[in-house]
Design a protein around this motif. Structure first.
Motif, PDB file in Angstrom:
ATOM      1  N   ARG A 140       0.828  -1.213   0.000  1.00 46.26           N
ATOM      2  CA  ARG A 140       0.000   0.000   0.000  1.00 46.26           C
ATOM      3  C   ARG A 140       0.860   1.259   0.000  1.00 46.26           C
ATOM      4  NH1 ARG A 140      -4.356  -1.274   4.610  1.00 46.26           N
ATOM      5  NH2 ARG A 140      -3.239  -3.226   5.012  1.00 46.26           N
ATOM      6  N   VAL A 141       1.973   1.233   0.726  1.00 45.38           N
ATOM      7  CA  VAL A 141       2.881   2.387   0.738  1.00 45.38           C
ATOM      8  C   VAL A 141       3.423   2.630  -0.680  1.00 45.38           C
ATOM      9  CG1 VAL A 141       5.044   3.308   1.656  1.00 45.38           C
ATOM     10  CG2 VAL A 141       3.533   1.957   3.137  1.00 45.38           C
ATOM     11  N   ALA A 142       3.798   1.539  -1.342  1.00 46.16           N
ATOM     12  CA  ALA A 142       4.349   1.674  -2.702  1.00 46.16           C
ATOM     13  C   ALA A 142       3.304   2.247  -3.653  1.00 46.16           C
ATOM     14  CB  ALA A 142       4.838   0.310  -3.197  1.00 46.16           C
ATOM     15  N   LEU A 143       2.051   1.853  -3.476  1.00 42.69           N
ATOM     16  CA  LEU A 143       0.980   2.394  -4.323  1.00 42.69           C
ATOM     17  C   LEU A 143       0.784   3.884  -4.046  1.00 42.69           C
ATOM     18  CD1 LEU A 143      -1.355   2.137  -6.303  1.00 42.69           C
ATOM     19  CD2 LEU A 143      -2.765   1.250  -4.430  1.00 42.69           C
ATOM     20  N   ALA A 144       0.769   4.242  -2.756  1.00 47.01           N
ATOM     21  CA  ALA A 144       0.616   5.661  -2.405  1.00 47.01           C
ATOM     22  C   ALA A 144       1.757   6.478  -2.999  1.00 47.01           C
ATOM     23  CB  ALA A 144       0.580   5.811  -0.883  1.00 47.01           C
ATOM     24  N   ARG A 145       2.964   5.961  -2.898  1.00 49.96           N
ATOM     25  CA  ARG A 145       4.122   6.680  -3.434  1.00 49.96           C
ATOM     26  C   ARG A 145       4.023   6.834  -4.950  1.00 49.96           C
ATOM     27  NH1 ARG A 145      10.040   4.176  -3.158  1.00 49.96           N
ATOM     28  NH2 ARG A 145       8.952   2.751  -4.552  1.00 49.96           N
ATOM     29  N   ALA A 146       3.500   5.781  -5.626  1.00 50.71           N
ATOM     30  CA  ALA A 146       3.441   5.810  -7.094  1.00 50.71           C
ATOM     31  C   ALA A 146       2.531   6.920  -7.609  1.00 50.71           C
ATOM     32  CB  ALA A 146       2.968   4.448  -7.605  1.00 50.71           C
ATOM     33  N   VAL A 147       1.452   7.212  -6.872  1.00 51.48           N
ATOM     34  CA  VAL A 147       0.538   8.263  -7.356  1.00 51.48           C
ATOM     35  C   VAL A 147       0.859   9.629  -6.759  1.00 51.48           C
ATOM     36  CG1 VAL A 147      -1.338   6.602  -7.727  1.00 51.48           C
ATOM     37  CG2 VAL A 147      -1.254   7.888  -5.577  1.00 51.48           C
ATOM     38  N   ALA A 148       1.711   9.658  -5.718  1.00 46.01           N
ATOM     39  CA  ALA A 148       1.899  10.880  -4.933  1.00 46.01           C
ATOM     40  C   ALA A 148       2.331  12.080  -5.770  1.00 46.01           C
ATOM     41  CB  ALA A 148       2.925  10.638  -3.825  1.00 46.01           C
ATOM     42  N   GLY A 149       3.233  11.858  -6.705  1.00 44.60           N
ATOM     43  CA  GLY A 149       3.760  12.970  -7.498  1.00 44.60           C
ATOM     44  C   GLY A 149       2.915  13.302  -8.704  1.00 44.60           C
ATOM     45  N   ARG A 150       1.712  12.700  -8.796  1.00 45.95           N
ATOM     46  CA  ARG A 150       0.798  12.901  -9.930  1.00 45.95           C
ATOM     47  C   ARG A 150       1.511  12.759 -11.280  1.00 45.95           C
ATOM     48  NH1 ARG A 150      -0.926  16.797  -6.063  1.00 45.95           N
ATOM     49  NH2 ARG A 150      -3.083  16.452  -5.402  1.00 45.95           N
ATOM     50  N   PRO A 151       2.200  11.616 -11.493  1.00 46.80           N
ATOM     51  CA  PRO A 151       2.845  11.417 -12.800  1.00 46.80           C
ATOM     52  C   PRO A 151       1.795  11.307 -13.896  1.00 46.80           C
ATOM     53  CG  PRO A 151       2.784   9.360 -11.584  1.00 46.80           C
ATOM     54  CD  PRO A 151       2.298  10.427 -10.638  1.00 46.80           C
ATOM     55  N   LEU A 170     -10.143  -0.209  -1.795  1.00 49.99           N
ATOM     56  CA  LEU A 170      -9.523   1.109  -1.534  1.00 49.99           C
ATOM     57  C   LEU A 170      -8.492   1.438  -2.619  1.00 49.99           C
ATOM     58  CD1 LEU A 170      -8.822   0.876   2.332  1.00 49.99           C
ATOM     59  CD2 LEU A 170     -10.741   2.014   1.184  1.00 49.99           C
ATOM     60  N   ALA A 171      -7.711   0.430  -3.002  1.00 48.88           N
ATOM     61  CA  ALA A 171      -6.657   0.646  -4.009  1.00 48.88           C
ATOM     62  C   ALA A 171      -7.268   1.005  -5.364  1.00 48.88           C
ATOM     63  CB  ALA A 171      -5.793  -0.612  -4.123  1.00 48.88           C
ATOM     64  N   VAL A 172      -8.347   0.311  -5.739  1.00 53.81           N
ATOM     65  CA  VAL A 172      -8.967   0.587  -7.042  1.00 53.81           C
ATOM     66  C   VAL A 172      -9.555   1.999  -7.054  1.00 53.81           C
ATOM     67  CG1 VAL A 172     -10.821  -0.066  -8.627  1.00 53.81           C
ATOM     68  CG2 VAL A 172      -9.421  -1.838  -7.546  1.00 53.81           C
ATOM     69  N   ARG A 173     -10.197   2.371  -5.938  1.00 55.37           N
ATOM     70  CA  ARG A 173     -10.758   3.738  -5.876  1.00 55.37           C
ATOM     71  C   ARG A 173      -9.658   4.784  -5.993  1.00 55.37           C
ATOM     72  NH1 ARG A 173     -15.086   3.818  -1.021  1.00 55.37           N
ATOM     73  NH2 ARG A 173     -15.734   1.669  -1.307  1.00 55.37           N
ATOM     74  N   LEU A 174      -8.535   4.523  -5.347  1.00 59.18           N
ATOM     75  CA  LEU A 174      -7.410   5.460  -5.435  1.00 59.18           C
ATOM     76  C   LEU A 174      -6.925   5.576  -6.880  1.00 59.18           C
ATOM     77  CD1 LEU A 174      -5.420   7.023  -3.354  1.00 59.18           C
ATOM     78  CD2 LEU A 174      -3.833   5.228  -3.992  1.00 59.18           C
ATOM     79  N   LEU A 175      -6.794   4.440  -7.565  1.00 59.08           N
ATOM     80  CA  LEU A 175      -6.320   4.459  -8.957  1.00 59.08           C
ATOM     81  C   LEU A 175      -7.331   5.158  -9.868  1.00 59.08           C
ATOM     82  CD1 LEU A 175      -4.729   0.893  -9.281  1.00 59.08           C
ATOM     83  CD2 LEU A 175      -3.539   3.094  -9.339  1.00 59.08           C
ATOM     84  N   LEU A 176      -8.628   4.905  -9.644  1.00 60.10           N
ATOM     85  CA  LEU A 176      -9.634   5.558 -10.487  1.00 60.10           C
ATOM     86  C   LEU A 176      -9.633   7.072 -10.263  1.00 60.10           C
ATOM     87  CD1 LEU A 176     -12.535   2.951 -10.242  1.00 60.10           C
ATOM     88  CD2 LEU A 176     -11.217   3.531 -12.296  1.00 60.10           C
ATOM     89  N   ASP A 177      -9.465   7.513  -9.021  1.00 54.79           N
ATOM     90  CA  ASP A 177      -9.377   8.959  -8.754  1.00 54.79           C
ATOM     91  C   ASP A 177      -8.116   9.536  -9.389  1.00 54.79           C
ATOM     92  OD1 ASP A 177     -11.718   8.897  -7.393  1.00 54.79           O
ATOM     93  OD2 ASP A 177     -10.832   9.036  -5.387  1.00 54.79           O
ATOM     94  N   PHE A 178      -7.025   8.775  -9.312  1.00 51.30           N
ATOM     95  CA  PHE A 178      -5.745   9.215  -9.892  1.00 51.30           C
ATOM     96  C   PHE A 178      -5.897   9.459 -11.397  1.00 51.30           C
ATOM     97  CE2 PHE A 178      -1.907   7.395 -12.031  1.00 51.30           C
ATOM     98  CZ  PHE A 178      -1.060   8.465 -11.835  1.00 51.30           C
ATOM     99  N   VAL A 179      -6.454   8.493 -12.128  1.00 51.38           N
ATOM    100  CA  VAL A 179      -6.613   8.709 -13.574  1.00 51.38           C
ATOM    101  C   VAL A 179      -7.681   9.766 -13.852  1.00 51.38           C
ATOM    102  CG1 VAL A 179      -5.773   6.413 -14.196  1.00 51.38           C
ATOM    103  CG2 VAL A 179      -8.244   6.783 -13.971  1.00 51.38           C
ATOM    104  N   GLY A 180      -8.650   9.876 -12.949  1.00 53.79           N
ATOM    105  CA  GLY A 180      -9.694  10.894 -13.122  1.00 53.79           C
ATOM    106  C   GLY A 180      -9.149  12.307 -13.080  1.00 53.79           C
ATOM    107  N   GLU A 181      -7.977  12.465 -12.472  1.00 53.81           N
ATOM    108  CA  GLU A 181      -7.350  13.802 -12.418  1.00 53.81           C
ATOM    109  C   GLU A 181      -6.458  14.050 -13.627  1.00 53.81           C
ATOM    110  OE1 GLU A 181      -5.446  14.025  -8.586  1.00 53.81           O
ATOM    111  OE2 GLU A 181      -7.354  13.855  -7.523  1.00 53.81           O
ATOM    112  N   GLY A 182      -6.501  13.141 -14.634  1.00 50.60           N
ATOM    113  CA  GLY A 182      -5.807  13.428 -15.889  1.00 50.60           C
ATOM    114  C   GLY A 182      -4.582  12.592 -16.182  1.00 50.60           C
ATOM    115  N   SER A 183      -4.354  11.542 -15.376  1.00 51.38           N
ATOM    116  CA  SER A 183      -3.224  10.650 -15.658  1.00 51.38           C
ATOM    117  C   SER A 183      -3.736   9.389 -16.350  1.00 51.38           C
ATOM    118  CB  SER A 183      -2.518  10.275 -14.356  1.00 51.38           C
ATOM    119  OG  SER A 183      -1.952  11.424 -13.760  1.00 51.38           O
ATOM    120  N   ALA A 184      -2.815   8.496 -16.682  1.00 55.53           N
ATOM    121  CA  ALA A 184      -3.180   7.208 -17.260  1.00 55.53           C
ATOM    122  C   ALA A 184      -2.425   6.127 -16.505  1.00 55.53           C
ATOM    123  CB  ALA A 184      -2.813   7.161 -18.743  1.00 55.53           C
ATOM    124  N   CYS A 185      -3.045   4.949 -16.406  1.00 54.15           N
ATOM    125  CA  CYS A 185      -2.415   3.879 -15.632  1.00 54.15           C
ATOM    126  C   CYS A 185      -2.552   2.553 -16.364  1.00 54.15           C
ATOM    127  CB  CYS A 185      -3.086   3.797 -14.259  1.00 54.15           C
ATOM    128  SG  CYS A 185      -2.395   2.529 -13.202  1.00 54.15           S
TER     129      CYS A 185
END
Ligand code: ATP
Length: 213
Positions: A140-151, A170-185
């Motif tokens: 979970r820490v690694a996932l948080a770190r991966a999205v933290a800088g909004r790559p 929780l992880a899927v929701r985080l990833l969906l919010d991450f791409v929703g802000e304009g990134s791709a995963c």
């Protein structure tokens, strides 16, 4: 719109042909999964996309620019199966690291790190070190770190392998919010809990890439 990541005519041979004429495009806003049997070439493809390896033929472009070396963290983050956490840093410092490399204020970086860890259910562990938490907590820490800088692009290799059902949610929701802000995963995964909620599903079969309908 220019895809954030595009691959055309990519082939890679080791002792056998591992990737054959692979093409794909990832657009901002997309969570895309990549499945395939063990040994089908998923990690090899991620390594090419990340710039850790070069194709024998074909091209990888990020935002329309051909890549030959790993792009900066602000452009592309990689979440490897082995997590790659720094044992000397606390969990929140690990998550804050990409933001600090980007030159952001320390207090802001630590605050965002704490929020991301809390979203993944481990906010109370933020002052611990990676060696003091479980494998699933480290993931979970690694996932948080991966999205933290909004790559712009996140490449993730089996990011839910050590997570229970509630935590995958929780992880899927985080990833969906991450791409929703304009990134791709792009996520290499065997996890049906993740593929079920992706926008698109890709499959590698004998080195060739197909899109599941
Ligand atoms: N650097 C390398 N040198 C030689 N062979 C390699 C290298 N990288 C990958 N391969 C070979 O390419 C094939 C695909 O490996 P890869 O690790 O990409 O599979 P995978 O789909 O990620 O498998 P898994 O799901 O088990 O992680 C395998 O036969 C592997 O042995």
């Amino acid at each position: 719109m220019t895809p954030v990541l595009s691959v055309s005519g990519v082939s890679r041979r080791f002792s056998t042909d591992v990737l054959k004429d692979v093409g794909l495009e990832l657009s901002a806003g997309e969570l895309v999964t990549l499945v395939g049997r063990s040994g089908s070439g998923k990690s090899a493809l991620l390594a090419l996309l990340a710039g850790f390896d070069q194709p024998d033929v074909g091209e990888v472009q990020i935002a329309g620019v051909p890549t030959e070396t790993p792009p900066p963290w602000s452009t592309m983050a990689v979440l490897p199966q082995s997590f790659g956490l720094l044992d000397e840093l606390t969990l929140e410092e690990n998550v804050a690291a990409p933001m600090l490399f980007g030159g952001g204020p320390v207090a802001d970086a630590l605050a965002r790190a704490g929020q991301l860890l809390a979203r993944l259910g481990i906010g109370e562990l933020k002052r611990r070190y990676p060696t003091e938490v479980s494998t699933g907590q480290r993931q979970r820490v690694a996932l948080a770190r991966a999205v933290a800088g909004r790559p712009k692009v996140l490449l993730a290799d089996e990011p839910t392998a050590h997570l229970d059902h509630a935590t995958v949610d929780l992880a899927v929701r985080l990833l969906l919010d991450f791409v929703g802000e304009g990134s791709a995963c792009l996520v290499a995964t065997h996890d049906p809990r993740l593929t079920a909620r992706a926008h698109r599903r890709l499959r590698l079969v004998d080195g060739q890439l197909f899109e599941d309908q």
